[in-house]
Design an enzyme around this catalytic site. Structure first.
Site, short mmCIF file in Angstrom:
data_model
loop_
_atom_site.label_atom_id
_atom_site.label_comp_id
_atom_site.label_asym_id
_atom_site.label_seq_id
_atom_site.Cartn_x
_atom_site.Cartn_y
_atom_site.Cartn_z
N TYR A 108 -5.68 -1.07 -3.59
CA TYR A 108 -4.45 -0.67 -4.27
C TYR A 108 -3.53 -1.87 -4.48
O TYR A 108 -3.01 -2.09 -5.59
CB TYR A 108 -3.75 0.40 -3.44
CG TYR A 108 -2.47 0.94 -4.04
CD1 TYR A 108 -2.51 1.92 -5.02
CD2 TYR A 108 -1.23 0.49 -3.59
CE1 TYR A 108 -1.33 2.44 -5.57
CE2 TYR A 108 -0.06 1.00 -4.12
CZ TYR A 108 -0.11 1.97 -5.11
OH TYR A 108 1.05 2.47 -5.64
N SER A 160 4.23 -1.43 -8.11
CA SER A 160 4.42 -0.97 -6.74
C SER A 160 5.08 -2.08 -5.94
O SER A 160 5.08 -3.25 -6.35
CB SER A 160 3.06 -0.62 -6.13
OG SER A 160 3.15 -0.43 -4.73
#
Length: 267
Positions: free
Chosen positions: A159, A146
């Site tokens: 996350y 990410s």
């Protein structure tokens, strides 16, 4: 010659969480390149629905349910794939979750849940398929990282922590397994136009304005943009690409930001 570089005929590709969005786009392109595509999820109804979507694009998929964060289920699932489809040649560790909660409000068990699925699960699945790849001296492992692998943002601490860890796990897998002929890389998607982001992809929405301002390409990415990166990393064209994270973000990470009315002649 060029076609051969991206020919995946005879390869078995496992895409975890490939029932929709980015995972489905990866599975579609790998399948269209000739791979036998295996899709996993924890929900049988999602697997049944995704078969129809893949079929519309001419891709036949093998599906099965198992929880990627549970080692016994992963072992049983991979064993079934090896028996009924073949040994995994390409692994796309795509399954993941996000919980948008401020740090002070986030229960520890929810933080652990995100880390388990987004970081520990890729470790479990890769560890299970790697021995066969090592024995055969070939294999492609693609971890879905990410932009949060390199910087933080409010309300996504679990996350970002998991994805930052996944970037380094990718590099460590490369360090240990490259000598056996494996390529282990990551993909870092930018902001992608999916069903989940539809409500905020409207003109005037603050987050849409942020994305459009920060993205030099001046658009949201499409799931297929990420799928194309997965196809490259799964192909022979990437045989000497290892331990990298390919950011498919339209240039966001390269961009510090714009100032309205800024004099572009001033460095």
């Amino acid at each position: 010659m060029i076609n051969e570089l991206f020919d995946l005929k005879g390869k078995v590709a496992l895409v975890t969480g490939g029932t929709h969005g980015i995972g489905m786009a990866c599975g579609m392109l790998l399948g269209k390149a000739g791979a036998k595509v295996v899709i996993n999820d924890i929900f049988e109804d999602k697997l049944e629905a995704c078969k129809e979507e893949y079929a519309k694009e001419g891709v036949d998929v093998y599906t099965l349910t198992f929880n990627v964060a549970k080692e016994d289920e992963v072992d049983a699932g991979i064993s079934q794939i090896e028996k009924e489809v073949g040994p995994v040649d390409i692994l796309v560790n795509n399954a993941g979750i996000i919980k948008r909660v401020p740090i002070l409000d986030m229960p520890t068990e929810e933080f652990r849940e995100v880390v388990d699925i987004d970081l520990v699960a890729p470790f479990i699945v890769a560890k299970r398929v790697a021995p066969s790849m090592i024995e055969r001296r070939q294999g492609k492992i693609i971890n879905m990282c990410s932009m949060m692998s390199v910087y933080g943002r409010q309300n996504v601490s679990a996350y970002a922590a998991a994805k930052g860890g996944l970037k380094l796990l990718t590099q460590n897998m490369c360090c240990e397994w490259a000598k056996y002929g494996l390529q282990v890389n990551g993909i870092g998607p930018g902001y992608i136009a999916t069903a989940q982001t539809a409500p905020i992809r409207v003109n005037g929405h603050p987050f849409n304005n942020l994305v459009m301002t920060r993205t030099p390409a001046n658009r949201w990415g499409e799931p297929e943009d990420v799928g194309k990166a997965a196809l490259f990393l799964a192909s022979k064209a990437a045989d000497f690409v290892n331990g990298q994270v390919l950011y498919v973000d339209g240039g966001i990470i390269a961009n510090f930001g714009y100032v309205e009315g800024e004099n572009t002649n001033v460095e």
